[in-house]
Design a protein around this motif. Structure first.
Motif, PDB file in Angstrom:
ATOM      1  N   HIS A 121       1.060  -0.931  -0.050  1.00 53.60           N
ATOM      2  CA  HIS A 121      -0.136   0.150   0.083  1.00 53.60           C
ATOM      3  C   HIS A 121       0.594   1.560  -0.065  1.00 53.60           C
ATOM      4  O   HIS A 121       1.599   1.806   1.039  1.00 53.60           O
ATOM      5  N   PHE A 122       0.887   2.067  -0.829  1.00 52.26           N
ATOM      6  CA  PHE A 122       1.503   3.468  -1.155  1.00 52.26           C
ATOM      7  C   PHE A 122       0.917   4.502  -0.599  1.00 52.26           C
ATOM      8  O   PHE A 122      -0.489   4.079  -0.015  1.00 52.26           O
ATOM      9  N   SER A 123       1.469   5.488   0.044  1.00 48.44           N
ATOM     10  CA  SER A 123       1.146   6.228   1.267  1.00 48.44           C
ATOM     11  C   SER A 123       3.023   7.702   0.873  1.00 48.44           C
ATOM     12  O   SER A 123       3.835   7.083   0.523  1.00 48.44           O
ATOM     13  N   GLN A 124       2.130   8.896   0.556  1.00 47.77           N
ATOM     14  CA  GLN A 124       3.868   9.376   0.811  1.00 47.77           C
ATOM     15  C   GLN A 124       3.315  10.589   2.101  1.00 47.77           C
ATOM     16  O   GLN A 124       1.435  11.210   2.470  1.00 47.77           O
ATOM     17  N   GLU A 125       4.029  10.671   2.685  1.00 45.93           N
ATOM     18  CA  GLU A 125       4.306  11.873   3.911  1.00 45.93           C
ATOM     19  C   GLU A 125       4.866  12.755   3.628  1.00 45.93           C
ATOM     20  O   GLU A 125       6.725  12.374   4.244  1.00 45.93           O
ATOM     21  N   GLY A 126       5.058  13.637   3.474  1.00 45.08           N
ATOM     22  CA  GLY A 126       6.028  14.308   3.042  1.00 45.08           C
ATOM     23  C   GLY A 126       7.214  14.619   2.196  1.00 45.08           C
ATOM     24  O   GLY A 126       6.182  14.333   1.057  1.00 45.08           O
ATOM     25  N   LYS A 127       8.305  14.726   1.902  1.00 44.44           N
ATOM     26  CA  LYS A 127       8.982  13.884   1.407  1.00 44.44           C
ATOM     27  C   LYS A 127       9.393  12.811   1.678  1.00 44.44           C
ATOM     28  O   LYS A 127      10.330  11.956   0.195  1.00 44.44           O
ATOM     29  N   ASN A 128       8.636  11.304   1.760  1.00 43.57           N
ATOM     30  CA  ASN A 128       8.474  10.764   2.128  1.00 43.57           C
ATOM     31  C   ASN A 128       7.716   9.723   1.158  1.00 43.57           C
ATOM     32  O   ASN A 128       6.792   9.943   1.453  1.00 43.57           O
ATOM     33  N   ARG A 129       8.241   8.955   0.405  1.00 45.73           N
ATOM     34  CA  ARG A 129       7.322   8.222   0.030  1.00 45.73           C
ATOM     35  C   ARG A 129       7.407   6.209   0.383  1.00 45.73           C
ATOM     36  O   ARG A 129       8.675   6.266   0.350  1.00 45.73           O
ATOM     37  N   ILE A 130       6.247   5.904   0.953  1.00 42.76           N
ATOM     38  CA  ILE A 130       6.111   4.702   1.955  1.00 42.76           C
ATOM     39  C   ILE A 130       5.542   3.616   0.944  1.00 42.76           C
ATOM     40  O   ILE A 130       4.442   3.686   0.148  1.00 42.76           O
ATOM     41  N   LEU A 131       6.564   2.030   1.297  1.00 43.14           N
ATOM     42  CA  LEU A 131       5.716   1.076   0.812  1.00 43.14           C
ATOM     43  C   LEU A 131       5.427   0.197   2.323  1.00 43.14           C
ATOM     44  O   LEU A 131       6.520  -0.129   2.654  1.00 43.14           O
ATOM     45  N   THR A 132       4.256   0.477   2.319  1.00 41.61           N
ATOM     46  CA  THR A 132       4.142  -0.429   3.762  1.00 41.61           C
ATOM     47  C   THR A 132       2.892  -1.850   2.785  1.00 41.61           C
ATOM     48  O   THR A 132       1.854  -2.257   2.612  1.00 41.61           O
ATOM     49  N   LEU A 133       3.791  -3.167   3.157  1.00 41.85           N
ATOM     50  CA  LEU A 133       3.427  -3.985   3.357  1.00 41.85           C
ATOM     51  C   LEU A 133       2.283  -5.012   4.997  1.00 41.85           C
ATOM     52  O   LEU A 133       2.525  -4.702   5.230  1.00 41.85           O
ATOM     53  N   ASP A 134       1.278  -5.322   3.359  1.00 40.84           N
ATOM     54  CA  ASP A 134       0.965  -6.405   4.933  1.00 40.84           C
ATOM     55  C   ASP A 134       1.408  -7.220   5.568  1.00 40.84           C
ATOM     56  O   ASP A 134       2.454  -8.056   4.717  1.00 40.84           O
ATOM     57  N   PRO A 135       1.250  -7.942   6.386  1.00 47.41           N
ATOM     58  CA  PRO A 135       1.855  -8.076   7.556  1.00 47.41           C
ATOM     59  C   PRO A 135       1.930  -9.848   7.110  1.00 47.41           C
ATOM     60  O   PRO A 135       1.081 -10.478   6.481  1.00 47.41           O
ATOM     61  N   VAL A 136       3.608 -10.417   7.805  1.00 47.39           N
ATOM     62  CA  VAL A 136       2.999 -11.707   6.911  1.00 47.39           C
ATOM     63  C   VAL A 136       3.214 -12.609   8.186  1.00 47.39           C
ATOM     64  O   VAL A 136       4.122 -11.845   9.061  1.00 47.39           O
ATOM     65  N   GLU A 137       2.410 -14.114   7.974  1.00 45.47           N
ATOM     66  CA  GLU A 137       2.986 -15.025   9.607  1.00 45.47           C
ATOM     67  C   GLU A 137       3.573 -16.102   8.839  1.00 45.47           C
ATOM     68  O   GLU A 137       3.619 -16.760   8.208  1.00 45.47           O
ATOM     69  N   ILE A 138       4.601 -15.919   9.924  1.00 49.79           N
ATOM     70  CA  ILE A 138       5.294 -17.313  10.080  1.00 49.79           C
ATOM     71  C   ILE A 138       5.833 -18.082  10.825  1.00 49.79           C
ATOM     72  O   ILE A 138       5.855 -17.908  11.968  1.00 49.79           O
ATOM     73  N   GLU A 139       5.287 -19.529  10.512  1.00 48.55           N
ATOM     74  CA  GLU A 139       5.394 -20.489  10.809  1.00 48.55           C
ATOM     75  C   GLU A 139       6.543 -21.203  11.412  1.00 48.55           C
ATOM     76  O   GLU A 139       6.908 -21.700  10.698  1.00 48.55           O
ATOM     77  N   PHE A 140       7.480 -21.135  12.433  1.00 44.24           N
ATOM     78  CA  PHE A 140       8.244 -22.058  13.058  1.00 44.24           C
ATOM     79  C   PHE A 140       7.590 -23.494  13.848  1.00 44.24           C
ATOM     80  O   PHE A 140       6.164 -23.350  13.979  1.00 44.24           O
ATOM     81  N   ARG A 141       8.387 -24.602  14.182  1.00 51.15           N
ATOM     82  CA  ARG A 141       8.000 -25.711  15.142  1.00 51.15           C
ATOM     83  C   ARG A 141       6.882 -25.065  16.097  1.00 51.15           C
ATOM     84  O   ARG A 141       6.191 -25.776  16.632  1.00 51.15           O
TER      85      ARG A 141
END
Length: 616
Positions: A452-472
């Motif tokens: 998901h793209f957003s812009q805050e001032g001079k920053n272009r920000i790419l926020t990724l959906d969370p991912v779940e990592i399954e360990f044992r």
């Protein structure tokens, strides 16, 4: 309101380049064939009619051959007066009897000539244009124009303010799909208009001193996934490209992909402060009746008529502004803030797959310091990185080290240097992270996500959906945020631990970049590179293919200096228990690795910066 701009460019190409290079097959080459010349001019007239009846003005790029044709010249003058079309001059379409007799060559790509011949040809063509029209053009172009050529033209013909200057990703992938016969290599440039630097056409200018004085536009607006993954010649807003890729219904002759592609370019206004761009540039050779293309002429004509009609409808609805190239150059400099000295506004594109209907997303970012591609199918890994910050001087043409290869070198390139998914040994180029727990390791490249793209001032920000990592014995939810700061040559990556099923679990992270340099699949000599760690006990490893490693707790930076492309790439880190490391590759896997490891708990963040610098 968002502004969507289109350039429609036509050229009265009296001898279509493809026809001029077809030889053999039992037929003697004849570039003065009268039927060919007549048909080419008729197709140009048809293209112009398609645009004008839909209320669209064009840029008429006169070819060298067309300057010797009275009817082509008269048409250009009439359409300039009646429709407001711009009369421009292209450095494509050089082949004709007059050119062959004078220069004794079948070469037709201006950037491949020696600099001496480039200057002579430019002076010849520009003088002929001036003799015919009484003024010098404001626009020119070719498939590619190297920096030395642009600088010469701008210095001697200052009226020129706009040029078609590269084909996006027209490199090894296109070469291979043309049976290894299309010796044009120009990967690594912007996909949308830019201000080229005086040092390198692909690399945008960072300030007025670097400004070449023109606005560059790409040759075709291309699909930023399909052209990256495969042959760029099939996926662009050039209707005949779409047909060439067979992206149409063979029974109904409908081609919704073309309109989806145009619409996705319109959508890019959401990432670029309300501005989006598209171009359509089609020479007559694509619509001839002499059997050159797989599609019948009736379908070729239909595609062009309906493509122009779509642009015309958008204009009627107030959703599109048609401009000539010269008009666009003025608009672009004003819109991008270049007139006020702001050269740093980036071009961004969060692109989705519209060809195959998958869920794949790529994010493209370019500014005067870098070109970056982020792949959400690989967990937000950086899969293409070009260090524009070096402004690499890369002369092209006969008499240089790069006769055909105009590409801007990469540090990371998953298509030519494997990326994450590799064979049984070695590593491919990628910038990613590995999350580890109790001896288990999961690379985020394996965790598909969305951005998901957003812009805050001079920053272009790419926020990724969370991912779940399954360990044992526990699950970890990680969210990545990638930040591009305007005017900076740094990429910030935050790894946020949103939750851990076991609060006492010890999670470690390995942020890494595997890199190299080059423009093709084939490895370059890495022996001049050096790897370094800075901090309390600095370490340097000169690259000798010995597979050596070093690490440093609390390191200030981990870096690699690449003299052949005058670039230094480094990583810095802000995280608990941080430890920087460097790895030297070996002959079978000639890459380098820089990175950081550290520790993480629930609700903690691990931050790294990837930095690019010019290395002198």
């Amino acid at each position: 309101m968002d502004k969507f701009v289109v350039n429609i460019i036509h050229r009265p190409e009296m001898v279509p380049e493809y026809s001029a290079t077809v030889t053999g097959h039992g037929k003697e080459e004849d570039i003065g064939d009268k039927a060919l010349l007549t048909e080419s001019l008729d197709i140009f007239k048809t293209q112009q009619e398609c645009a004008h009846k839909n209320g669209l003005k064009t840029t008429i790029q006169m070819t060298y051959a067309s300057l010797f044709n009275e009817e082509a010249v008269q048409l250009a003058k009439e359409h300039h007066e009646k429709y407001g079309d711009e009369i421009a001059l292209t450095l494509l379409g050089l082949p004709c009897e007059q050119f062959r007799e004078k220069y004794k060559t079948k070469d037709f790509c201006i950037w491949m000539f020696s600099m001496e011949d480039k200057m002579a040809i430019v002076d010849d063509v520009f003088a002929k244009f001036h003799d015919i029209f009484g003024f010098y053009p404001e626009s020119t172009g070719s498939y590619y124009m190297d920096a030395e050529l642009i600088n010469y033209i701008k210095d001697k013909y200052p009226s020129v303010k706009c040029a078609v200057a590269t084909c996006w990703e027209e490199g090894p992938k296109a070469y291979h799909t043309c049976n290894n016969s299309w010796y044009t290599f120009m990967d690594g440039g912007p996909w949308a208009p830019w201000i080229p630097s005086k040092q390198n056409t692909h690399a945008p200018a960072a300030n007025a001193a670097e400004d070449s004085g023109i606005v560059a536009i790409p040759h075709l607006s291309r699909d930023l996934i399909a052209c990256y993954d495969g042959n760029g010649s099939n996926f662009g807003t050039h209707p005949q490209n779409v047909l060439r890729g067979m992206i149409y219904d063979s029974k109904t002759w409908e081609f919704p992909y073309l309109y989806n592609l145009i619409d996705q370019y319109r959508y890019l206004a959401k990432f670029n402060n309300g501005y989006a761009y598209n171009m359509m540039f089609v020479g007559p050779g694509w619509m001839n009746k002499m059997g050159r293309w797989e599609a019948p002429y009736e379908l070729l004509l239909k595609s062009y008529e309906e493509g122009c009609a779509y642009y015309g409808q958008l204009k009627k609805e107030g959703k599109l502004a048609d401009m000539t190239m010269a008009e666009f150059a003025d608009y672009y400099r004003s819109k991008k803030g270049v007139d006020d000295g702001n050269y740093n506004e980036p071009e961004c594109a969060l692109w989705r797959d519209i060809l195959y209907g998958s869920q794949k997303q790529l994010f493209w970012y370019t500014d005067p310091y870098m070109r970056v591609c982020v792949n959400m199918d690989q967990g937000g890994a950086i899969v293409d990185l070009r260090p524009y910050v070096a402004k690499l001087n890369w002369p092209v043409g006969i008499g240089t080290k790069h006769i055909q290869d105009a590409s801007y070198p990469f540090l990371i390139q998953e298509k030519y240097r494997a990326g994450y998914f590799t064979h049984y040994a070695g590593e491919g180029t990628v910038r990613s992270a590995k999350v580890c727990h109790n001896g288990e390791e999961v690379d985020l490249c394996l965790c598909r996500t969305k951005a998901h793209f957003s812009q805050e001032g001079k920053n272009r920000i790419l926020t990724l959906d969370p991912v779940e990592i399954e360990f044992r014995d526990c699950n970890v939810t990680v969210q990545s945020v990638i930040t591009f700061e305007e005017g900076s040559s740094k990429i910030r990556i935050d790894r946020n631990i949103l939750s851990v099923s076991d609060p006492d679990a010890q999670i470690t992270i390995n942020e890494y970049m595997v890199g190299c340099y080059g423009t093709t699949e084939y490895t370059e000599d890495m022996s001049s590179l050096s790897l370094s760690l800075t901090g309390s006990n600095p370490t340097t490893i000169p690259y000798e293919y010995k597979c050596r490693e070093a690490c440093l707790a609390g390191a200030d930076s981990a870096s690699c200096t690449l003299p052949p492309i005058e670039t230094k790439v480094s990583m810095e880190c802000d995280g608990r228990d941080k430890c920087g490391y460097i790895k030297e590759g070996y002959a079978f896997s000639p890459m380098f690795t820089i990175g950081y490891t550290g520790s993480l708990k629930d609700k903690e963040v691990f931050t790294t910066w990837l930095n690019l610098e010019k290395a002198n």
